[in-house]
Design a protein around this motif. Structure first.
Motif, PDB file in Angstrom:
ATOM      1  N   MET A 822      -1.475 -14.018  -3.233  1.00  0.00           N
ATOM      2  CA  MET A 822      -0.901 -14.835  -1.850  1.00  0.00           C
ATOM      3  C   MET A 822      -1.097 -16.267  -2.047  1.00  0.00           C
ATOM      4  O   MET A 822      -1.773 -16.996  -2.633  1.00  0.00           O
ATOM      5  N   THR A 830       5.365 -18.309   6.801  1.00  0.00           N
ATOM      6  CA  THR A 830       5.502 -17.693   5.489  1.00  0.00           C
ATOM      7  C   THR A 830       4.739 -16.496   5.262  1.00  0.00           C
ATOM      8  O   THR A 830       5.130 -15.667   4.337  1.00  0.00           O
ATOM      9  N   ARG A 831       3.488 -16.646   5.682  1.00  0.00           N
ATOM     10  CA  ARG A 831       2.499 -15.520   5.525  1.00  0.00           C
ATOM     11  C   ARG A 831       3.259 -14.255   6.066  1.00  0.00           C
ATOM     12  O   ARG A 831       3.154 -13.157   5.421  1.00  0.00           O
ATOM     13  N   GLN A 833       6.339 -13.569   6.612  1.00  0.00           N
ATOM     14  CA  GLN A 833       7.589 -13.178   5.618  1.00  0.00           C
ATOM     15  C   GLN A 833       7.120 -12.409   4.735  1.00  0.00           C
ATOM     16  O   GLN A 833       7.737 -11.516   4.013  1.00  0.00           O
ATOM     17  N   LEU A 834       6.162 -12.922   3.746  1.00  0.00           N
ATOM     18  CA  LEU A 834       5.472 -12.233   2.656  1.00  0.00           C
ATOM     19  C   LEU A 834       5.117 -11.088   3.023  1.00  0.00           C
ATOM     20  O   LEU A 834       5.004 -10.002   2.145  1.00  0.00           O
ATOM     21  N   LYS A 837       7.793  -8.600   3.387  1.00  0.00           N
ATOM     22  CA  LYS A 837       8.389  -8.284   2.111  1.00  0.00           C
ATOM     23  C   LYS A 837       7.685  -7.357   1.344  1.00  0.00           C
ATOM     24  O   LYS A 837       8.168  -6.375   0.569  1.00  0.00           O
ATOM     25  N   SER A 838       6.203  -7.495   1.483  1.00  0.00           N
ATOM     26  CA  SER A 838       5.431  -6.657   0.491  1.00  0.00           C
ATOM     27  C   SER A 838       5.466  -4.944   1.247  1.00  0.00           C
ATOM     28  O   SER A 838       5.388  -4.149   0.443  1.00  0.00           O
TER      29      SER A 838
END
Length: 930
Positions: A822, A830-831, A833-834, A837-838
């Motif tokens: 991370m 942003t967190r 979105q990541l 995505k994961s």
């Protein structure tokens, strides 16, 4: 109020009493009208000189508009005012005396002592101090404040009384106090006793003067000791080095000046009279057998290629060794020189007859004092085996030496060493070397032996006249042809009678009397009272080769070193300045910058190197103990990453015992074969009557110091290269090391005791490329903290190579289980979105975050390899001014280096990782054999 007034008045009186008082009037000023003090006048004069007049900007404006001509006139006026102010400041002498001396002579705390400046500026310094009312203190009038100072003052008074009594007795004798014609009162003219040199045993040091006898109980002074003691840091009086008081480094800062003087401009000189010299004489065949027993078995030495060496016009330099049970062990470096013979029988061994082998010859062996006792014992043992026997003489205190290096070394020697006999061939060749800026340009190991005049006759030395320089083509012919074998004569330095006659130089008072009687500026002529001084000079090249500077070595009688030294010190170089003094640290610095090893610090495969390493360990341990617990490294708590804790081995040592698995205590097998002496060879005092006892302990002291380290063997560069190039020639012997020069690829600076690793090996194919049926663990073992190193650690280090486009990259198989981290310092959006995505891709982010130093060091440095990849240690390392990056000299295991080069090839096999002791960050470097 009254009390406040009284307190203010008393405070003002106390402040006035602390101020400097005005200087007393001179005799010329007494009785005259009182004038204002000089200091305010000078202050006004300086302020006026520094006042730069300027013109206001309104003068350049005409009705609010800029008039170009008036503007230029105003600037012209200001520029002229600036130039006038600069001239006034220069004429007003705004700088003091202590601001005009060179930088290395400036002392902030010495402005009260006019004797701290050169003689030409002392009168002006005294005048400035008188004008400024600077308080001065004379050392002879200062009362001693400590017990030691009081004892020294009492001894000085006692010696002054003895000297006054001696002068009074001498005046009475000169005035005719003794009648020479009176019977029973005849005067006998005596001469200095000729030194007695015993054969096959150690000789006594020179007897010091009674004034300095107590200071040389356990050591010997160099011929230039009194000169060095005021200008250099010497070894401790109670801890001499190699039985000598040796200068370690000049008192002034000289690291960068030494680098410049040794390679760019100038010269550096050392008094190396502590180097030990031994003379062997006897039958030529017996000397040849002794030298072969010391390891000189190369075919080029005893064949036609060694003809010049055996004729005495070349030297041989290398490592000498002695035979052990099943192998040979190095003793130390040595330089061997033959004394020429009038007939010079230097034919090849095939044509040698019995008569030629019985010819009486002589050789000089010059070696390091740390291994002298071991070598001398080996020579005595080998000489007794020869028939007829070869004899040995200890010339340590008969022959001194001076070494010079740098572009101005040849120029300095040409100005100081003036040939005594103009018809000597070697003297003529030496005088024709005007213009040589590198001793390495001479033929390799070239030797010149001739006699010189007393340097005091031409003191101070004059600058070499470059107008008398021969043409470049003639100088090139001299260097290429080097015709010194014609009419070669035996060197006078080998003869005891010639050395004794040269040591009987006229006293300095006699030289001064003759100089005062001659015409000023005229060079003094040689008389019958000035004996010729035999010298031998030879040039040597550094082992690194290339464009590195060579070294001149000057051999002369022990008592003739000091006159030569004074001329070298005060020679004005053509490039400006004087030659620079060097100590033991500067000697090691130059060897380090040239990428070569320094004996004995970089030779752990010798007994002398083992003793040096043990002394350095004790010094590092003592310095570590002096530090507070909060400011010293705790070796057990060092975090090396991947769950590894603690330093590998001893952090204060080049721990080869840990590398080779050697015991730290003496083993029973080694103690049976060796004696149990505990004498330190560096502190041995060779007093009369103890020579036999000292000779019995030679070569055995080192072995009993650390028996485990003495089992390590030093492997030569040629032997290791032969093993690498051959196909089936075997392996290096166990517990063998080789010396290497390490250059960092990008960043990094190594210190002593730094750890050297090879690149970690790649894992096998079965572990790096898993099949589809292999079970993949749910948790990454590295992330889970199981203590294993990353599988792609080798590739991570290879990526550190600059511009490595063809280097190995991490494969998909090796990076499949490496979950992304991370990012730090990211916003909440942003967190999210990541995280989304994961979830969609199926690659979960690690949670919780892995521990620090688990997969890398500090987030940017790869982990250091494991203990199984440790191959050696750094013996000397720093930032190299010649390379412009960090370099080091170290020793590595020959077996591990051999396996690495055979498996990975020469390119990747010579890459290594260097990590300083007590640190967890490693740096990529490349090693080369030395």
């Amino acid at each position: 109020m009254d009390n406040n007034k009284k307190q203010s008045a008393s405070g003002k009186a106390a402040a006035d009493s602390k101020k400097r008082k005005e200087a007393p009037l001179n005799q010329n000023q007494q009785g005259k009208e009182s004038r204002p003090p000089a200091r305010p006048q000078k202050r006004v004069k300086f302020q006026d000189a520094r006042n730069i007049r300027s013109q206001p900007s309104d003068a350049a404006l005409d009705d609010g508009k800029l008039d170009l001509q008036k503007f230029l006139n105003a600037r012209e006026f200001e520029i002229k005012a600036l130039e006038t102010s600069m001239r006034k400041c220069k004429s007003a002498n705004a700088t003091r005396v202590f601001q005009q001396v060179p930088r290395e002579m400036r002392r902030r705390t010495a402005s009260h002592n006019a004797k701290r400046v050169p003689k030409r500026l002392r009168d002006r310094a005294k005048r400035e101090m008188m004008e400024d009312n600077t308080p001065t203190v004379e050392a002879r009038k200062r009362r001693p404040r400590t017990t030691r100072a009081r004892i020294r003052a009492e001894n000085a008074k006692r010696l002054e009384k003895l000297a006054a009594r001696k002068r009074k007795r001498a005046l009475q004798n000169d005035a005719g106090g003794e009648n020479k014609d009176e019977p029973g009162k005849t005067t006998i003219q005596t001469r200095a006793p000729r030194p007695k040199i015993r054969r096959d045993t150690l000789n006594e040091p020179p007897k010091p003067k009674s004034k300095f006898k107590k200071r040389q109980i356990n050591k010997t002074w160099l011929p230039t000791h009194l000169w060095h003691a005021k200008r250099a840091t010497m070894t401790e009086s109670t801890k001499p080095l190699w039985r000598f008081a040796i200068p370690l480094t000049p008192t002034q800062k000289c690291y960068r000046p030494t680098h410049r003087a040794s390679g760019q401009k100038g010269t550096v000189y050392w008094d190396t009279s502590y180097m030990s010299t031994v003379r062997l004489y006897g039958a030529a065949g017996g000397i040849e057998q002794v030298l072969k027993a010391l390891g000189l078995v190369q075919e080029g030495l005893w064949g036609n290629r060694g003809r010049r060496w055996r004729s005495g016009t070349r030297t041989w330099s290398g490592m000498v060794s002695r035979q052990q049970r099943n192998s040979r062990r190095d003793i130390g470096p040595a330089t061997i020189l033959w004394n020429p013979t009038p007939t010079a029988e230097t034919a090849a061994p095939e044509s040698n007859t019995t008569e030629l082998k019985k010819t009486q010859r002589q050789i000089l062996i010059r070696t390091h004092p740390s291994c002298f006792l071991e070598l001398f014992d080996e020579l005595v043992k080998l000489a007794k085996l020869q028939t007829p026997q070869v004899h040995i003489e200890d010339l340590r205190f008969e022959i001194g030496s001076i070494e010079l290096t740098g572009p101005g070394s040849t120029e300095t020697l040409l100005a100081v060493l003036q040939p005594y006999h103009t018809e000597e061939r070697h003297g003529q060749v030496f005088s024709s070397l005007v213009g040589v800026t590198n001793p390495a340009s001479l033929p390799k190991d070239a030797v010149l032996g001739f006699s010189i005049k007393d340097p005091r006759l031409s003191y101070p030395p004059k600058r070499v006249d470059t107008a008398s320089k021969v043409s470049d083509s003639a100088l090139l012919d001299t260097l290429t042809q080097w015709s010194v074998e014609e009419q070669v004569k035996p060197y006078g330095l080998f003869d005891l009678h010639v050395r004794f006659k040269a040591s009987s130089l006229p006293p300095q008072k006699s030289i001064n009397r003759r100089k005062g009687a001659s015409i000023p500026g005229q060079e003094m002529q040689v008389t019958a009272a000035d004996p010729p001084i035999p010298v031998i000079v030879f040039a040597s090249r550094p082992a690194a080769g290339g464009q590195a500077q060579g070294t001149w070595t000057l051999l002369a009688p022990w008592k003739c070193i000091l006159p030569i030294w004074y001329s070298i010190v005060h020679y004005p170089l053509s490039t400006g300045g004087n030659p620079r003094l060097g100590g033991l640290n500067e000697q090691r610095q130059i060897a380090f910058e040239q990428g070569t090893t320094w004996f004995p610090g970089d030779f752990l495969g010798t007994n002398a190197g083992v003793v040096w390493e043990m002394e350095q360990r004790a010094q590092r341990k003592k310095a570590w103990d002096r530090r507070p617990k909060g400011k010293r490294i705790e070796w057990a708590s060092l975090d090396l990453g991947a769950g590894r804790k603690g330093e590998i081995g001893d952090g204060l040592a080049c721990d080869f015992e840990h590398l080779f698995g050697l015991p730290t205590d003496p083993s029973p097998s080694s103690s049976e074969d060796q004696s149990t002496s505990d004498v330190d060879p560096n502190a041995m005092d060779l007093q009369p009557g103890e020579e036999a006892e000292a000779a019995a302990k030679l070569g055995k002291v080192h072995k009993n110091t650390v028996p485990s380290l003495t089992t390590i063997e030093q492997m030569k560069k040629t032997e290791f290269q032969a093993l690498i190039s051959s196909v089936d020639s075997g392996r290096p012997p166990p517990r063998s090391i080789i010396s290497v020069n390490i250059t960092f690829v990008t960043r990094g600076v190594a210190n002593a005791c730094a750890r050297i690793y090879r690149l970690p090996s790649r894992p096998s194919a079965t572990t790096t490329v898993p099949s589809s049926e292999t079970e993949v663990p749910a948790t990454d073992p590295v992330a889970a903290g199981m203590g294993s190193l990353p599988a792609d650690l080798r590739d991570q280090w290879l990526q550190k190579l600059p511009g490595n486009k063809s280097g190995s990259r991490p494969t998909k198989a090796t990076t499949a289980h490496a979950a992304p981290h991370m990012p730090r310092d990211v916003g909440q959006g942003t967190r999210k979105q990541l995280m989304a995505k994961s979830l969609l891709s199926g690659d979960p982010l690690p949670y919780p975050r892995p521990a620090a130093n688990q997969t890398d060091i500090g987030g940017g440095h790869p982990l250091c390899p494991g203990e199984e990849d440790l191959i050696g240690f750094v013996t000397a390392g720093a930032y190299s001014l010649s390379e412009g990056k960090g370099t080091a000299v170290g020793a590595i295991s020959a077996e591990k280096a051999f396996d690495t080069v055979k498996e990975s090839g020469t390119k990747e096999g010579r890459l290594c990782i260097v990590r300083n002791a007590g640190e967890n960050v490693g740096w990529l470097a490349r090693w080369e054999l030395v």
